[in-house]
Design an enzyme around this catalytic site. Structure first.
Site, mmCIF file in Angstrom:
data_model
loop_
_atom_site.group_PDB
_atom_site.id
_atom_site.type_symbol
_atom_site.label_atom_id
_atom_site.label_comp_id
_atom_site.label_asym_id
_atom_site.label_seq_id
_atom_site.Cartn_x
_atom_site.Cartn_y
_atom_site.Cartn_z
ATOM 1 N N HIS A 42 0.820 -1.217 0.000
ATOM 2 C CA HIS A 42 0.000 0.000 0.000
ATOM 3 C C HIS A 42 0.858 1.272 0.000
ATOM 4 O O HIS A 42 0.708 2.137 -0.866
ATOM 5 C CB HIS A 42 -0.888 0.034 1.259
ATOM 6 C CG HIS A 42 -1.796 -1.153 1.434
ATOM 7 N ND1 HIS A 42 -2.939 -1.357 0.684
ATOM 8 C CD2 HIS A 42 -1.741 -2.179 2.313
ATOM 9 C CE1 HIS A 42 -3.540 -2.462 1.089
ATOM 10 N NE2 HIS A 42 -2.838 -2.986 2.067
HETATM 11 O O1 RIB Z 1 -4.790 0.203 4.704
HETATM 12 C C1 RIB Z 1 -3.396 0.182 4.529
HETATM 13 C C2 RIB Z 1 -2.740 1.256 5.356
HETATM 14 O O2 RIB Z 1 -2.966 1.014 6.735
HETATM 15 C C3 RIB Z 1 -1.209 1.263 5.185
HETATM 16 O O3 RIB Z 1 -0.726 2.562 5.350
HETATM 17 C C4 RIB Z 1 -0.755 0.382 6.307
HETATM 18 O O4 RIB Z 1 0.580 0.694 6.742
HETATM 19 C C5 RIB Z 1 -1.729 0.739 7.380
HETATM 20 O O5 RIB Z 1 -1.258 1.922 8.018
#
Ligand code: RIB
Ligand code: CA
Length: 321
Positions: free
Chosen positions: A245
């Site tokens: 992500h």
């Molecule tokens: O949904 C994914 C996000 O939430 C990313 O930034 C992961 O590190 C968590 O913080």
């Protein structure tokens, strides 16, 4: 003769976090970015751990020179937000123990560090937000003149059609502090939203990292974190392909054409019992509201994976150890 553009000044606000760690590695590995500061926020785990993890990560990467300040441990309003500690482990890096840094966090607050970096920069600064948006909302509220010097906020969060990973309708970063997120989307600062529509497809598989096996200290840390992250996802989804992500948000700042965006109106549900933290993205412009966000809806997944794996492999070779 083509002249490379000057490196893009960036700030990173983060809650490391395994995917945050790989995102920070990508930023440090990329000469196109000039990392001016890191600020930490509670999210994947508590602020004490996210701050210590960020300090140790920068030390691992020979970047003790990058100013680092701690920000908010808890959301602006919510009292029921909690980390999803299965994903990243209770200390946030999947059980990987990095060497301690020779320094602590800056005595300034996260907002003060961001304000100082923005004031000192000759050119506008891009803020890459990889966690809950509490610090970013605080900057916008407390230092509007500094915030006006932001070139853009590139945030990992939310979703347009792919809505949730924390609840059926909400992505974790937005869900953790929906009031902060709502303020960020409404602030008038240019925002790129890198949400689940694209990050869920920005995946790596264990075999992508085989070239790092037998590598140096960066490779050993990365593989330890990736192994934990993979085991979690195999258990949770049955797949060993893990969503990077936060690294995609860094990639979108580094190489904007890795995602395809559309300007759409985005706001955040803060009151819904079932929809708290939902990014309400007006994909079909049914509201007539003025678009306020560049929402990433498509990505070049192969180009992203090549960029991430290639840059981190080169970084490991350069740092050795
Ligand atoms: O949904 C994914 C996000 O939430 C990313 O930034 C992961 O590190 C968590 O913080
Ligand atoms: Ca994160």
């Amino acid at each position: 003769m083509t002249v490379d553009p000057a490196p893009r000044p960036v700030l990173i606000d983060t809650d490391p976090g395994i995917d945050d760690a790989l995102a920070i590695m990508l930023a440090v590995a990329s000469p196109e970015l000039d990392l001016r500061g890191v600020t930490t926020v509670g999210g994947n785990t508590g602020l004490a751990h996210t701050t210590e993890n960020a300090l140790r990560l920068l030390h691992l990467l020979d970047r003790d020179d990058v100013p680092l300040a701690a920000g908010a441990d808890v959301p602006l309003v919510r009292r029921d937000s909690r980390p999803d500690e299965g994903v990243h482990g209770d200390e946030g890096l999947g059980g990987v123990r990095l060497d301690p840094a020779p320094r602590g966090a800056d005595t300034r607050s996260a907002v003060q560090l961001m304000t100082d970096v923005l004031a000192a920069s000759a050119e506008p600064v891009t803020l890459i937000a990889l966690g809950p948006l509490t610090n970013v909302a605080a900057l916008l509220a407390a230092a509007p003149a500094a915030a006006a010097r932001l070139e853009r906020i590139v945030l990992m969060g939310g979703g347009a059609r792919t809505l949730g990973n924390m609840t059926p309708t909400a992505e974790f970063n937005i869900w953790f502090d929906p009031e902060a997120a709502s303020r960020v989307f409404a602030a008038g600062v240019p925002v790129t939203m890198v949400g689940l529509d694209v990050t869920r497809r920005a995946v790596t598989a264990p075999q992508d990292w085989h070239g790092l096996r037998g590598g140096g200290r960066t490779a050993r840390a990365l593989l330890g974190m990736v192994d934990h992250y993979t085991a979690y996802h195999v258990g949770a989804t049955g797949s060993d392909r893990t969503p990077q992500h936060d690294a995609l948000a860094v990639a979108a700042a580094l190489r904007p054409d890795v995602v395809t965006t559309r300007r759409l109106h985005v706001d955040v549900e803060c009151a819904g019992a079932l929809t708290r933290g939902m990014t309400v993205v007006d994909v079909d412009d049914v509201s007539g509201a003025e678009p306020n966000t560049d929402v990433a809806l498509e990505l070049d997944a192969d180009a992203f994976t090549r960029l991430l794996v290639g840059r981190l492999t080169d970084l490991d070779a350069r740092l050795g150890g």
